[in-house]
Design an enzyme around this catalytic site. Structure first.
Site, PDB file in Angstrom:
ATOM      1  NE  ARG A  79      -7.163  60.244 -16.497  1.00  0.00           N
ATOM      2  CZ  ARG A  79      -8.268  59.519 -16.325  1.00  0.00           C
ATOM      3  NH1 ARG A  79      -8.898  59.528 -15.190  1.00  0.00           N
ATOM      4  NH2 ARG A  79      -8.720  58.766 -17.308  1.00  0.00           N
ATOM      5  CG  HIS A 139     -34.256  38.106 -30.821  1.00  0.00           C
ATOM      6  ND1 HIS A 139     -33.172  37.277 -31.055  1.00  0.00           N
ATOM      7  CD2 HIS A 139     -34.639  38.580 -32.025  1.00  0.00           C
ATOM      8  CE1 HIS A 139     -32.911  37.269 -32.354  1.00  0.00           C
ATOM      9  NE2 HIS A 139     -33.774  38.047 -32.969  1.00  0.00           N
ATOM     10  NE  ARG A 150     -25.735  44.086 -31.867  1.00  0.00           N
ATOM     11  CZ  ARG A 150     -24.965  45.123 -32.161  1.00  0.00           C
ATOM     12  NH1 ARG A 150     -25.507  46.327 -32.281  1.00  0.00           N
ATOM     13  NH2 ARG A 150     -23.673  44.979 -32.327  1.00  0.00           N
ATOM     14  N   PRO A 172     -29.916  51.417 -25.603  1.00  0.00           N
ATOM     15  CG  PRO A 172     -30.974  49.714 -24.463  1.00  0.00           C
ATOM     16  CD  PRO A 172     -29.997  49.969 -25.549  1.00  0.00           C
ATOM     17  CD  GLU A 173     -26.267  56.690 -24.881  1.00  0.00           C
ATOM     18  OE1 GLU A 173     -25.720  57.298 -23.941  1.00  0.00           O
ATOM     19  OE2 GLU A 173     -25.970  56.861 -26.071  1.00  0.00           O
TER      20      GLU A 173
END
Ligand code: ZN
Length: 271
Positions: free
Chosen positions: A150, A91, A109, A2-3
């Site tokens: 950076r 799960h 997971r 999931p993003e």
């Protein structure tokens, strides 16, 4: 995994069903997720009314009067609204019970998190997060100013949640492709114009994914359906070895960057 768009889709799918509802109980079957689910969370949430639901980065925040329930879906987590009689699967670690339905957290997971804070504005995991990519303050000028001195690769830079939150591996690769920027270019070497293009690409890709997610909202009420993540039309992610959809002749290449697979077009994204 999931993003940000999947989390936003989950949030928008849940809001109409949960705002103003009272939590009648909580069942924790597995307490060990990424962090231990606090032992007093069932008490804190019992009989509490949901006042507000929002998102910060990839954290879902559910406000009740006494504090905030924080949910992160990790690598494989999902939330579904089900009837009370929906059969359990392996799960299904947490149920939050409402009068007419159950909000079920499933996570094979177990890299996700379910946490509690009395004060979300002063909570360590949230306090140091960078700005939201879809808000107006995330501009090309902002990105350019932060890239000065950076030297990390630009892909790692835009995935740094202290700079901007919620840009994961998939959307970083897609946004760099759309902006025509090689993932390994040191952040400090981007021109201001490239920063504008990259910010525009990030917003475009995230918005498109959120829009697509809208079509799967029915899954939130569907007991046997898969979680509401949507198939996306990805142009580079997962396409290494195939020809580039933009130039049509170059073969997409895969490299490892910070242990993550990174795919790009050597012709469209020059180093
Ligand atoms: Zn190309």
């Amino acid at each position: 995994m999931p993003e940000l768009p999947e989390v936003e889709t989950t949030l928008q799918g849940l809001i109409p069903h949960l705002i103003g509802k009272r939590i009648d109980g909580m069942i924790v079957r597995q307490r060990q997720l990424r962090w231990l689910i606090p032992y007093d969370i069932e008490n804190k949430l019992n009989q509490a009314y949901i006042l507000k639901m929002h998102r910060r980065g990839k954290y879902l925040l559910i406000d009740v009067e006494s504090g905030t329930l924080i949910i992160h879906l990790g690598m494989s987590g999902s939330l579904r609204l089900l009837s009370h009689s929906s059969p359990l699967t392996k799960h299904d670690h947490v149920d939050i019970i409402f009068a007419t339905m159950t909000l079920r957290y499933t996570d094979p997971r177990r890299f996700g998190a379910i946490l509690w804070t009395d004060d979300a504005s002063d909570y360590s995991l949230l306090k140091n997060l960078g700005i939201e990519p879809l808000e107006n303050i995330f501009t090309g000028h902002y990105l350019f100013s932060r890239t000065q001195h950076r030297h990390v690769p630009i892909k790692s830079f835009i995935m740094d949640s202290k700079i901007v939150v919620g840009i994961g591996n998939i959307y970083a690769a897609e946004a760099l492709f759309l902006a025509g920027i090689h993932p390994l270019i040191p952040a400090s070497r981007l021109t201001e114009d490239q920063c504008y293009r990259l910010v525009k690409a990030i917003k475009q890709i995230l918005r498109r994914a959120i829009k697509k997610g809208g079509t799967t909202l029915k899954d939130f009420m569907n007991s046997d359906g898969k979680p509401g993540y949507f198939s996306q039309q990805l142009k580079v992610y997962g396409r290494a070895g195939l020809s580039c959809v933009q130039c049509g002749f170059a073969v997409l290449q895969a490299i490892k960057l910070a242990q993550r697979n990174t795919v790009f077009c050597p012709a469209c994204q020059l180093l």
